[in-house]
Design a protein around this motif. Structure first.
Motif, mmCIF file in Angstrom:
data_model
loop_
_atom_site.group_PDB
_atom_site.id
_atom_site.type_symbol
_atom_site.label_atom_id
_atom_site.label_comp_id
_atom_site.label_asym_id
_atom_site.label_seq_id
_atom_site.Cartn_x
_atom_site.Cartn_y
_atom_site.Cartn_z
ATOM 1 N N CYS A 83 0.954 -1.184 0.048
ATOM 2 C CA CYS A 83 -0.079 -0.080 -0.176
ATOM 3 C C CYS A 83 0.618 1.218 -0.018
ATOM 4 C CB CYS A 83 -0.961 -0.016 1.445
ATOM 5 S SG CYS A 83 -2.262 1.407 1.215
ATOM 6 N N CYS A 84 0.663 2.109 -0.820
ATOM 7 C CA CYS A 84 1.598 3.484 -1.091
ATOM 8 C C CYS A 84 0.879 4.710 -0.758
ATOM 9 C CB CYS A 84 1.950 3.329 -2.653
ATOM 10 S SG CYS A 84 3.148 2.008 -2.793
ATOM 11 N N PHE A 85 1.425 5.477 -0.041
ATOM 12 C CA PHE A 85 1.026 6.689 0.353
ATOM 13 C C PHE A 85 2.024 7.802 -0.018
ATOM 14 C CE2 PHE A 85 -0.874 3.828 3.550
ATOM 15 C CZ PHE A 85 -2.315 4.286 3.319
ATOM 16 N N PHE B 53 5.978 5.109 1.576
ATOM 17 C CA PHE B 53 5.470 6.357 1.641
ATOM 18 C C PHE B 53 6.428 6.881 0.507
ATOM 19 C CE2 PHE B 53 3.820 5.422 5.834
ATOM 20 C CZ PHE B 53 2.752 6.582 5.916
ATOM 21 N N SER B 54 6.206 7.799 -0.415
ATOM 22 C CA SER B 54 6.805 8.260 -1.546
ATOM 23 C C SER B 54 7.837 9.328 -0.832
ATOM 24 C CB SER B 54 6.231 8.900 -2.602
ATOM 25 O OG SER B 54 5.717 9.740 -2.088
ATOM 26 N N HIS B 55 9.227 9.516 -1.342
ATOM 27 C CA HIS B 55 10.182 10.359 -0.963
ATOM 28 C C HIS B 55 10.669 11.169 -2.318
ATOM 29 C CE1 HIS B 55 10.505 9.441 3.069
ATOM 30 N NE2 HIS B 55 10.098 8.240 3.108
ATOM 31 N N GLY B 56 10.632 12.251 -2.448
ATOM 32 C CA GLY B 56 11.094 12.906 -3.470
ATOM 33 C C GLY B 56 10.213 12.665 -4.936
ATOM 34 N N GLU B 57 8.973 12.128 -4.911
ATOM 35 C CA GLU B 57 8.395 11.727 -5.792
ATOM 36 C C GLU B 57 6.854 11.382 -5.210
ATOM 37 O OE1 GLU B 57 9.245 8.002 -7.586
ATOM 38 O OE2 GLU B 57 9.210 6.942 -5.614
ATOM 39 N N ILE B 58 6.054 11.612 -6.005
ATOM 40 C CA ILE B 58 4.406 11.291 -5.731
ATOM 41 C C ILE B 58 4.266 9.814 -5.516
ATOM 42 C CG2 ILE B 58 3.666 13.553 -6.507
ATOM 43 C CD1 ILE B 58 2.614 12.052 -8.822
ATOM 44 N N GLY C 208 8.767 5.763 7.646
ATOM 45 C CA GLY C 208 9.707 4.949 8.676
ATOM 46 C C GLY C 208 10.994 4.899 7.844
ATOM 47 N N GLU C 209 11.887 3.948 8.230
ATOM 48 C CA GLU C 209 13.083 3.746 7.733
ATOM 49 C C GLU C 209 13.073 2.879 6.201
ATOM 50 O OE1 GLU C 209 17.245 1.068 8.716
ATOM 51 O OE2 GLU C 209 15.275 0.905 9.765
#
Length: 207
Positions: free
Chosen positions: A127-129, A151-156, A135-136
């Motif tokens: 599941c992506c948010f 969770f996305s980082h630097g992107e949607i 977290g790590e």
């Protein structure tokens, strides 16, 4: 004798006609059953249409046993296949289900229900948010057992889902859940079977 011969000939002809008719009916019934099983669309185009200049419109994609994408039973069929991977566009689903709840509560409700689904089906579930409270390595440590929460980082989250689908080997059953049409088109082009968020919610309501 002549009358008896004519009667025998008539009986043989009738028998032959009945056998041919039975064979044709059997072939027609078998063809109809096979078309239903393969969910083949009606023949809306002719061969000459495909020779004409221009780009032909893509044929409608069949679904399992002719089921519509809105049918929760289709999700059941797909998750019953060997080693399926269910990818979920998190907020696209949770905001449809619980629009008045805080995002953290939406995540909790959705991931808990996904964990139950994972436990019942044995499917890999991700599941992506959009990036927040990560977290790590982008994985939420408090995610329920059986559900990978990213969770996305630097992107949607849409781009994260695109990368996840592209990372899967060809031939693996990948089911992506989103009602975002642009994202859904990209995921389907990459090889995923895309179902709308409402289909998953209907299925989760029975978990």
């Amino acid at each position: 004798l002549a009358a008896a011969a004519r009667a025998d000939a008539t009986a043989l002809r009738d028998l032959a006609e009945v056998r041919v008719r039975l064979l044709l009916d059997t072939l027609v019934d078998a063809g109809t059953a096979l078309r239903d099983e393969l969910a083949l669309p009606p023949a809306g185009r002719m061969p000459a249409d495909l020779v004409a200049p221009g780009v032909a419109a893509p044929a409608p994609r069949g679904t399992s046993r002719g089921r519509a994408a809105q049918d929760p039973a289709l999700l059941d069929d797909l998750l019953a296949l060997p080693r399926p991977h269910l990818l979920v566009d998190g907020y696209n689903v949770s905001k449809l289900a619980w629009p008045d709840q805080p995002l953290a509560e939406q995540r909790r409700r959705l991931t808990e229900r996904l964990a139950n689904l994972a436990g019942r089906t044995g499917a890999e579930v991700t599941c992506c948010f959009d990036g927040r409270d990560a977290g790590e390595h982008g994985t939420e440590r408090s995610g329920p057992r059986g559900v990978r929460v990213l969770f996305s980082h630097g992107e949607i989250a849409d781009d994260l889902l695109r990368r996840l689908v592209r990372a899967e080997p060809p031939g693996r059953v990948v089911v992506a859940v989103t009602s975002d049409r642009a994202l859904g088109a990209d995921l389907e082009a990459a090889g995923a079977r895309v179902l709308p968020s409402a289909t998953l919610l209907a299925r989760l309501g029975r978990v």
